[in-house]
Design a protein around this motif. Structure first.
Motif, short mmCIF file in Angstrom:
data_model
loop_
_atom_site.label_atom_id
_atom_site.label_comp_id
_atom_site.label_asym_id
_atom_site.label_seq_id
_atom_site.Cartn_x
_atom_site.Cartn_y
_atom_site.Cartn_z
N THR A 82 34.35 0.28 70.81
CA THR A 82 34.81 -1.09 71.03
C THR A 82 36.23 -1.10 71.61
N PHE A 83 36.58 -2.23 72.19
CA PHE A 83 37.84 -2.44 72.89
C PHE A 83 39.02 -2.45 71.92
N ARG A 84 40.12 -1.81 72.34
CA ARG A 84 41.36 -1.82 71.58
C ARG A 84 42.39 -2.65 72.34
N LEU B 65 32.92 -0.63 75.24
CA LEU B 65 33.37 0.20 76.36
C LEU B 65 32.58 1.50 76.39
N ALA B 66 32.12 1.87 77.58
CA ALA B 66 31.40 3.14 77.78
C ALA B 66 32.33 4.14 78.44
N GLU B 67 32.41 5.33 77.86
CA GLU B 67 33.29 6.37 78.38
C GLU B 67 32.51 7.64 78.69
N ARG B 68 32.99 8.35 79.70
CA ARG B 68 32.47 9.69 79.99
C ARG B 68 33.66 10.57 80.35
N GLY B 69 33.81 11.65 79.60
CA GLY B 69 34.93 12.55 79.84
C GLY B 69 36.27 11.88 79.64
N GLY B 70 36.33 10.92 78.73
CA GLY B 70 37.58 10.22 78.46
C GLY B 70 37.91 9.11 79.44
N GLU B 71 37.04 8.89 80.43
CA GLU B 71 37.27 7.86 81.44
C GLU B 71 36.32 6.69 81.22
N LEU B 72 36.84 5.47 81.37
CA LEU B 72 36.02 4.28 81.21
C LEU B 72 35.11 4.11 82.43
N VAL B 73 33.78 4.00 82.18
CA VAL B 73 32.83 3.90 83.29
C VAL B 73 32.03 2.60 83.25
N GLY B 74 32.11 1.86 82.15
CA GLY B 74 31.36 0.62 82.06
C GLY B 74 31.74 -0.14 80.81
N PHE B 75 31.25 -1.38 80.71
CA PHE B 75 31.59 -2.21 79.55
C PHE B 75 30.61 -3.36 79.42
N HIS B 76 30.52 -3.89 78.23
CA HIS B 76 29.79 -5.13 77.98
C HIS B 76 30.64 -5.96 77.02
N TRP B 77 31.14 -7.07 77.52
CA TRP B 77 31.96 -7.99 76.74
C TRP B 77 31.07 -9.15 76.33
N THR B 78 30.88 -9.32 75.03
CA THR B 78 30.07 -10.44 74.54
C THR B 78 30.99 -11.57 74.07
N LYS B 79 30.39 -12.73 73.91
CA LYS B 79 31.14 -13.92 73.49
C LYS B 79 30.24 -14.77 72.61
N GLU B 80 30.81 -15.34 71.56
CA GLU B 80 30.05 -16.20 70.67
C GLU B 80 30.45 -17.66 70.85
N HIS B 81 29.43 -18.52 71.00
CA HIS B 81 29.61 -19.97 71.00
C HIS B 81 28.98 -20.45 69.69
N ALA B 82 29.68 -20.29 68.59
CA ALA B 82 29.10 -20.51 67.27
C ALA B 82 28.61 -21.94 67.10
N ASP B 83 29.36 -22.92 67.61
CA ASP B 83 28.98 -24.32 67.44
C ASP B 83 27.67 -24.65 68.14
N GLU B 84 27.35 -23.89 69.18
CA GLU B 84 26.13 -24.13 69.94
C GLU B 84 25.01 -23.15 69.58
N GLY B 85 25.29 -22.21 68.67
CA GLY B 85 24.29 -21.22 68.31
C GLY B 85 23.95 -20.29 69.44
#
Length: 310
Positions: free
Chosen positions: A171-173, A219-239
């Motif tokens: 996960t992201f720091r 965050l997806a890493e290979r050999g210590g380098e960032l190669v991809g990511f998926h950032w999710t978001k929650e809209h709790a009020d809308e489910g």
């Protein structure tokens, strides 16, 4: 902050003022207008990026147009983003529901055309018929289709994601990963006029939002380098749980990493007991649309972008 009145302002019962930054009071008034229109229309006329730009003072290349009626009431708003050095300036606009049909939208659209030297792109979020008619009356042509897709999460039954060899996910720091993520995002979305241009300020704006949660930012890493990511978001009020953005560096594409990251994020959102997942994708991004359709997503609504010719 600078202001300029539209030519002939007041002669038609309206006043259009241009600002390069809004005061806190103006920003709150515009946000209230956006919320009122969204409740009426079922769709916000201004994107998340546009709403974030209302606060925090001057943003390079961004201008705000406020429309007041003869009684001084705020009845319309537009945001013009001319920061892209190549693409035509992009705009979002709206008119207060109780004041539509009085020419405010057309006047605001014409002012946007004048301010952009008739090089303009305009979003019509939700693709509603009145917005389409206004675009046509301004001489704009359909240019881009952005789909919102959704799928239920209650029946999510995805196998353990199969990551490419040598790839690990964490996960992201905040603070530590900002620079690497911005570089990876720019590489993954070099073709994308909005997402690929995100800056540190844009990232900081989002990290300051109540919905931000690094536990849902993978965050997806290979050999210590960032190669991809998926950032999710929650809209709790809308489910709703959102596949906010999935990106893979060009050299890491084609090996299934994007699908694996999408699955990781969906499993996370399902574990948060959100009933529905949503995402946005360009209609002409056939590989991405295909991946999402295979994951059970279907089109929920469509945003349209119009532009001047040439």
């Amino acid at each position: 902050m600078t202001t300029n009145a539209a030519p002939g302002a007041g002669a038609t019962g309206r006043d259009i003022q241009l600002y390069d930054a809004l005061t806190a009071e103006q920003a709150e008034e515009v946000l209230d207008l956006i919320d009122e229109a969204a409740r009426h229309d079922g769709q916000s006329a201004v994107s998340e990026q546009g709403r974030l730009r209302l606060r925090g003072g001057h943003r390079e290349g961004v201008a705000h147009l406020l429309v007041h009626d003869a009684d001084g009431h705020l009845v319309g708003y537009a945001q013009l983003d001319g920061a892209d050095p190549v693409e035509a300036p992009a705009a979002e606009m709206l008119v207060r529901p109780g004041h539509r049909g009085r020419g405010h939208g057309r006047a605001l659209g014409r002012e946007l055309l004048n301010r952009s030297s008739r090089r303009l792109r305009v979003w019509a979020h939700g693709g509603h018929a009145p917005a389409r008619r206004l675009a046509q009356s301004l001489g704009l042509s359909l240019f881009r289709e952005l789909r919102q897709m959704r799928r239920p999460l209650e029946d999510l039954n995805l196998a353990e994601p199969d990551l490419p060899e040598g790839v690990t996910v964490r996960t992201f720091r905040p603070g530590e990963d900002d620079k690497a993520w911005l570089e990876t995002n720019a590489a993954a979305f070099a073709h994308h006029p909005e997402q690929g241009a995100l800056t540190q300020q844009d990232l900081d704006d989002r990290k300051a939002e109540p919905w931000f949660d690094p536990a849902g930012f993978f965050l997806a890493e290979r050999g210590g380098e960032l190669v991809g990511f998926h950032w999710t978001k929650e809209h709790a009020d809308e489910g709703l749980g959102e596949v906010y953005v999935v990106g893979v560096r060009p050299e890491a594409q084609g090996g299934g990493l994007g699908r694996a990251l999408t699955a990781i994020g969906l499993r996370h959102l399902a574990a948060r007991h959100l009933p529905t997942a949503m995402l946005y994708v360009d209609a002409d991004n056939v590989p991405a649309v295909t991946v999402y359709e295979r994951l059970g997503f279907t089109v929920h609504e469509t945003d349209l972008m119009y532009r001047t010719e040439g």
